[in-house]
Enzyme design. Sequence first.
Site, short mmCIF file in Angstrom:
data_model
loop_
_atom_site.label_atom_id
_atom_site.label_comp_id
_atom_site.label_asym_id
_atom_site.label_seq_id
_atom_site.Cartn_x
_atom_site.Cartn_y
_atom_site.Cartn_z
N CYS A 102 19.42 84.76 14.95
CA CYS A 102 18.67 84.73 13.69
C CYS A 102 19.57 85.07 12.51
CB CYS A 102 17.46 85.66 13.77
SG CYS A 102 16.20 85.07 14.93
N HIS A 155 11.99 83.78 17.70
CA HIS A 155 11.96 85.03 16.96
C HIS A 155 11.25 84.84 15.62
CE1 HIS A 155 15.48 87.17 19.22
NE2 HIS A 155 14.53 86.72 20.03
N GLU A 197 12.09 85.77 12.63
CA GLU A 197 12.98 85.31 11.57
C GLU A 197 13.23 83.80 11.70
OE1 GLU A 197 14.08 89.52 12.87
OE2 GLU A 197 13.68 87.63 13.88
N CYS A 230 18.60 89.54 15.23
CA CYS A 230 19.55 89.37 16.33
C CYS A 230 20.68 88.44 15.89
CB CYS A 230 18.83 88.76 17.55
SG CYS A 230 18.40 87.02 17.34
#
Length: 172
Positions: free
Chosen positions: A119, A86, A88, A116
Amino acid sequence: MSDNFERPSWDEYFMLQAKLASLRSNCMTRSVGAVIVRDHRQLATGYNGTPPGITNCFEGGCQRCKDRMDGKTKSGVGLDRCLCNHAEANAIMHCAILGIEAGVKGAVLYSTYVPCLECTKMAITIGIKKFVCLDEYPETDYNLIKEAGVEIEIIDKTKIERWAKNMITPKE
C-alpha cells in the site's frame, strides 16, 4: 459567542472518517479503514476485505485469515495468500475507478494503521505525501517511506476516542 466551543481538528475529523470506514471491514483478523483527502475534501474511502463478488472473509472466503484465527498462521506470515484488499488499496482503487487524481496537490492518506509495503508503494506512486495514522503496522517499510519523502504522523488515540464518544453522547 461561546469561549468553550470545540470541534475536531481536520486530522481528527478525517481520522474519525477512517475509523468509521473500518467498521465495514469484513476481515476476521484486523479491521482497517482509510480515507484519501485533498484540500480538506474527502476524495475516497476504503476498508479491508475481499474483492466484490468474493465470499467475505468472515464467511470463510479467506483461508489465510481462517488459519490465523485457528492459530495456524502468525501475523505477517503468508500475506501473499490473503484474499483481502487492504483499506488503503481500496481507497486508491476507488480514486482510479472514479478518475480522481488523488496525489495532485498533496493529498493525505488517513489510515487506522501505517500502510504495509504494498500500500505504501501504491500511495507513493499516486503522489501521496503524508500518512496520518492511529497505529503502527508490523509490515511497514519505513525506509521506503523516508526515501520517498512521505511524512508520517501518528494521532493520539485518546483525541479520536473523545470525539467518537461525543458522537454517541453529545454535550448538552
